[in-house]
Design a protein around this motif. Structure first.
Motif, PDB file in Angstrom:
ATOM      1  N   PHE A  95       9.727 -22.362  18.110  1.00 55.21           N
ATOM      2  CA  PHE A  95      10.918 -21.696  18.654  1.00 55.21           C
ATOM      3  C   PHE A  95      10.610 -20.873  20.109  1.00 55.21           C
ATOM      4  CE2 PHE A  95      14.677 -19.155  19.229  1.00 55.21           C
ATOM      5  CZ  PHE A  95      15.584 -19.928  18.754  1.00 55.21           C
ATOM      6  N   SER A 127       9.027 -30.180  16.035  1.00 55.16           N
ATOM      7  CA  SER A 127      10.078 -29.358  16.412  1.00 55.16           C
ATOM      8  C   SER A 127      10.470 -28.887  17.931  1.00 55.16           C
ATOM      9  CB  SER A 127      10.060 -28.051  15.675  1.00 55.16           C
ATOM     10  OG  SER A 127       9.985 -28.428  14.301  1.00 55.16           O
ATOM     11  N   GLN A 130      12.928 -31.108  20.242  1.00 52.85           N
ATOM     12  CA  GLN A 130      14.280 -31.093  20.329  1.00 52.85           C
ATOM     13  C   GLN A 130      14.588 -29.624  20.431  1.00 52.85           C
ATOM     14  OE1 GLN A 130      11.855 -32.166  18.237  1.00 52.85           O
ATOM     15  NE2 GLN A 130      12.606 -33.213  16.276  1.00 52.85           N
ATOM     16  N   MET A 131      13.950 -28.824  20.274  1.00 54.28           N
ATOM     17  CA  MET A 131      14.376 -27.290  20.542  1.00 54.28           C
ATOM     18  C   MET A 131      14.563 -27.139  22.024  1.00 54.28           C
ATOM     19  SD  MET A 131      12.314 -25.127  17.939  1.00 54.28           S
ATOM     20  CE  MET A 131      12.669 -24.894  15.967  1.00 54.28           C
ATOM     21  N   ALA A 133      15.207 -29.555  24.300  1.00 57.54           N
ATOM     22  CA  ALA A 133      16.443 -30.260  24.687  1.00 57.54           C
ATOM     23  C   ALA A 133      17.435 -29.265  24.335  1.00 57.54           C
ATOM     24  CB  ALA A 133      16.432 -31.498  23.853  1.00 57.54           C
ATOM     25  N   GLU A 134      17.674 -28.704  23.382  1.00 54.66           N
ATOM     26  CA  GLU A 134      18.852 -27.990  23.180  1.00 54.66           C
ATOM     27  C   GLU A 134      18.880 -26.693  24.044  1.00 54.66           C
ATOM     28  OE1 GLU A 134      21.329 -28.313  21.156  1.00 54.66           O
ATOM     29  OE2 GLU A 134      22.233 -26.211  21.143  1.00 54.66           O
ATOM     30  N   PHE A 135      17.646 -25.998  24.345  1.00 52.48           N
ATOM     31  CA  PHE A 135      17.653 -24.917  25.227  1.00 52.48           C
ATOM     32  C   PHE A 135      18.055 -25.357  26.512  1.00 52.48           C
ATOM     33  CE2 PHE A 135      14.405 -23.042  21.996  1.00 52.48           C
ATOM     34  CZ  PHE A 135      15.476 -22.376  21.199  1.00 52.48           C
ATOM     35  N   ALA A 213      10.806 -10.729  20.888  1.00 49.61           N
ATOM     36  CA  ALA A 213       9.887 -10.906  20.002  1.00 49.61           C
ATOM     37  C   ALA A 213      10.628 -11.557  18.748  1.00 49.61           C
ATOM     38  CB  ALA A 213       9.213  -9.645  19.493  1.00 49.61           C
ATOM     39  N   SER A 214      12.010 -11.329  18.589  1.00 53.37           N
ATOM     40  CA  SER A 214      12.829 -11.874  17.641  1.00 53.37           C
ATOM     41  C   SER A 214      13.175 -13.382  17.715  1.00 53.37           C
ATOM     42  CB  SER A 214      14.069 -11.133  17.484  1.00 53.37           C
ATOM     43  OG  SER A 214      14.903 -11.513  18.754  1.00 53.37           O
ATOM     44  N   ASP A 215      12.369 -13.816  18.696  1.00 54.36           N
ATOM     45  CA  ASP A 215      12.470 -15.287  18.869  1.00 54.36           C
ATOM     46  C   ASP A 215      11.284 -16.026  18.288  1.00 54.36           C
ATOM     47  OD1 ASP A 215      15.064 -15.662  20.123  1.00 54.36           O
ATOM     48  OD2 ASP A 215      14.249 -15.910  22.074  1.00 54.36           O
ATOM     49  N   ILE A 216      10.738 -15.259  17.743  1.00 52.05           N
ATOM     50  CA  ILE A 216       9.622 -15.772  16.806  1.00 52.05           C
ATOM     51  C   ILE A 216      10.260 -15.760  15.279  1.00 52.05           C
ATOM     52  CG2 ILE A 216       7.327 -15.633  15.717  1.00 52.05           C
ATOM     53  CD1 ILE A 216       6.462 -14.248  18.426  1.00 52.05           C
ATOM     54  N   LYS A 217      10.253 -17.030  14.969  1.00 52.25           N
ATOM     55  CA  LYS A 217      11.073 -17.581  13.567  1.00 52.25           C
ATOM     56  C   LYS A 217      10.284 -17.627  12.373  1.00 52.25           C
ATOM     57  CE  LYS A 217      14.996 -16.872  16.049  1.00 52.25           C
ATOM     58  NZ  LYS A 217      15.917 -15.847  15.933  1.00 52.25           N
ATOM     59  N   VAL A 218       9.026 -18.080  12.510  1.00 51.39           N
ATOM     60  CA  VAL A 218       8.400 -18.643  11.685  1.00 51.39           C
ATOM     61  C   VAL A 218       6.911 -18.195  11.771  1.00 51.39           C
ATOM     62  CG1 VAL A 218       7.137 -20.655  10.983  1.00 51.39           C
ATOM     63  CG2 VAL A 218       9.732 -20.696  11.041  1.00 51.39           C
ATOM     64  N   LYS A 219       6.275 -17.654  10.684  1.00 47.95           N
ATOM     65  CA  LYS A 219       4.749 -17.361  10.442  1.00 47.95           C
ATOM     66  C   LYS A 219       4.140 -17.978   9.620  1.00 47.95           C
ATOM     67  CE  LYS A 219       3.675 -13.246  13.312  1.00 47.95           C
ATOM     68  NZ  LYS A 219       4.545 -11.930  13.337  1.00 47.95           N
ATOM     69  N   TYR A 220       3.051 -18.478   9.972  1.00 53.28           N
ATOM     70  CA  TYR A 220       2.122 -19.363   8.873  1.00 53.28           C
ATOM     71  C   TYR A 220       1.091 -18.328   8.119  1.00 53.28           C
ATOM     72  CZ  TYR A 220       3.687 -23.386  11.253  1.00 53.28           C
ATOM     73  OH  TYR A 220       4.694 -24.531  11.653  1.00 53.28           O
TER      74      TYR A 220
END
Lengths: 257, 322
Positions: A95, A127, A130-131, A133-135, A213-220
């Protein structure tokens, strides 16, 4: 016209993966880093589009740790891209990466066509395209194995399940994510490599893009190797005996028939 | 407990197995399951979605949603998400799911976990495990800063129990949201094969260099026909032009996890093993006893593929027609 290509640097496909001690990633010691294989098709298609439309330029763009990512940007330059930009950042998810790509493309005045690979072979997320393109509020097509541009619209073929294809027309600007089969990527030429070495790569700090920082949505986390398989059971005898024994084992022991 | 929204894929009104898997997994978590189906045949799957555990089904019975279009699908699913306010969204990591949901996630400002193989739902929270580096290792996906968490599951990873035909769902009809489309799907060209895609297949028969020449894929096709299997291939034979790229299994092809994977004449390059080692049972047939494929195999046969495969086809015929 301006053509952008978004690339990612990944471990070579031959890499034997080892897990880092804290299990938050892989052990990167000794890894050979390469351009994501699908991104090579994206670079090639961008070069072909540029060559067919005199006056056009190919800009290649990548987000990651600057010190190593510039090497893959130089590979793209050696393949024929005109300009390169590195966004220096680490620990970003798809993201935030897509946000960064969108911000840089906007700041550079936008693009007519933006190419990328259909997925990166590290996290297999498919991902970012597509993200992005949306942005940018533009259309996208992924898994593209055929591309045409008529000066106004793009016409692409997208590979879907069972060998079927969707024939898709998009207004530009548009994002196109390349599949294998789109083209045969050219090898870097020696003059290309020499030119790429000298080229100044534009540097942008991720922090300067004001992406929260809240634009980080996923952590592995919890990286682990697949469980060890039990030893193989070898079936001996002549071909007929092997065939009947295998079918028996699949039916009675493995119970998969 | 919150709501789980399941995007239910179907083929002309026949619910896909992957949709059944997702609805049942969502129902088992104790959350309220809201399913969504698009297209003129959407009304045909509402009963099945109810039987599998959905308590509500949103349909958009509009022919404009029969074929996948990223823009119209994004607009329509976003409208239903706004209505339902789910804490979790489950969808299949199919051609449609993988293309659509990252765009939806970007629109909603939430995270998406793509191509997952295991799923753990705990109230409003979900974690998923997914293969990384095409299956060379695995990682857990944790969501942050996401009011809705989107998980795309690979097919055939979750169990499917018999549906309970006494259960029904409340059906909600939605008018299609229309948007100015910049994308036009002009045509869908059918593939040569009517078989399941590699990524959905329960049995795969794959061929490599050991088949010696392209024409010998016929023996694999014969075997696949008897087993109801889908045929795959190694990168070597795809690059040699024997078969199309759509059939390639491996890190730059498709990652597969069928119940049974039969590798014929494939030595097992690391990038091929990455793409298929998640298979439940692996059979390797190769003339080289030292081929790396045997390290991943459940059963191994050393021998000439062209001699063994036709005999195997005959044996399977006998075994399956009893």
């Amino acid at each position: 016209m301006k053509i952008f290509v978004c690339i990612k640097q990944v471990p070579d496909t031959e890499t034997k993966i080892k897990i880092s001690p804290d299990q938050t990633g892989i052990d990167t010691a000794g890894i050979k880093w390469v351009m994501n294989p699908y991104d090579e098709y994206a670079v090639e298609e961008a070069n072909k589009l540029r060559d067919a439309n005199p006056g056009s330029q190919v800009w290649v763009l990548s987000v990651g740790p600057k010190a190593r990512v510039v090497e893959s940007l130089r590979t793209a330059l050696a393949m024929g891209a005109d300009e390169a930009i590195v966004v220096n950042g680490e620990g970003l998810d798809n993201f935030a990466t897509a946000k960064a790509l969108a911000e840089v493309i906007k700041a550079e005045g936008g693009a007519k066509v933006i190419f990328s690979g259909k997925l990166a072979i590290d996290d297999n997320a498919s991902s970012v395209s597509q993200m992005l393109a949306e942005f940018l509020n533009v259309p996208h097509t992924t898994v593209v194995s055929k591309f045409n541009f008529n000066g106004e619209n793009v016409l692409v073929e997208r590979d879907i399940e069972g060998g079927a294809k969707e024939v898709v027309q998009m207004m530009t600007p548009a994002v196109v994510a390349a599949n294998k089969g789109l083209n045969m990527p050219r090898y870097a030429s020696l003059p290309g490599i020499m030119k790429a070495k000298k080229k100044v790569i534009k540097e942008v700090e991720f922090a300067s893009l004001n992406i929260p920082a809240s634009d980080i949505k996923v952590k592995y986390t919890g990286f682990a190797l697949p469980p060890e398989k039990p030893a193989v059971k070898m079936i001996s005898g002549d071909a007929s005996a092997q065939a009947s024994e295998l079918v028996k084992l699949l039916r009675d022991e493995a119970k998969v028939l | 407990m919150g709501k789980i929204l399941v995007f239910a894929e179907h083929t002309n009104g026949k619910l896909k197995r992957s949709a059944q898997e997702l609805v049942q997994a969502a129902a088992a978590s104790g959350n309220t399951v809201v399913a969504v189906a698009f297209g003129s045949h959407a009304g045909d799957v509402t009963a099945a979605l109810g039987h599998n555990g959905a308590s509500e089904v949103h349909v958009v019975k509009d022919a404009s949603l029969d074929a996948y279009n990223p823009e119209s699908f994004t607009a329509n699913i976003a409208a239903i998400i706004a209505k339902v306010q789910p804490s979790i969204i489950l969808a299949s990591a199919s051609s449609t799911g993988k293309d659509l949901f990252p765009r939806v996630a970007a629109r909603l400002g939430v995270g998406v976990a793509s191509d997952c193989t295991t799923l753990a739902i705990n109230g409003d929270n979900v974690t998923a495990v997914k293969p990384m580096y095409s299956g060379k290792c695995f990682a857990t996906v944790n969501f942050e800063n996401s009011s809705t968490k989107i998980v795309l599951m690979r097919a055939n990873q979750l169990p499917v129990a018999a549906a309970d035909t006494s259960k029904t769902a409340n059906v909600v009809e939605n008018a299609a949201v229309t948007v100015d489309l910049k994308t036009l799907v002009k045509e869908i060209v059918k593939g040569a094969s009517e078989k399941l895609d590699l990524t959905e297949a329960n049995i795969i028969v794959s061929g490599g260099r050991g088949l010696k020449e392209a024409a010998n894929f016929k023996v694999l096709n014969d075997l696949a026909d008897v087993l109801g299997a889908t045929v795959g291939a190694s990168r070597a034979v795809v690059d040699a032009g024997w078969v199309g790229h759509g059939m390639q299994v491996g890190q730059t092809g498709k990652t597969v996890a069928p119940t049974l994977y039969i590798a014929v004449g494939i030595s097992g390059a690391i990038q091929h093993l990455a793409g298929m080692s998640g298979s439940k049972v692996i059979v390797a047939i190769n003339n080289d006893p030292n081929a790396p494929i045997f390290q991943k195999a459940t059963y191994g046969i050393v021998g000439d593929a062209l001699e063994i495969v036709p005999k195997l086809t005959e044996e399977f015929k006998k075994a399956l027609h009893h």
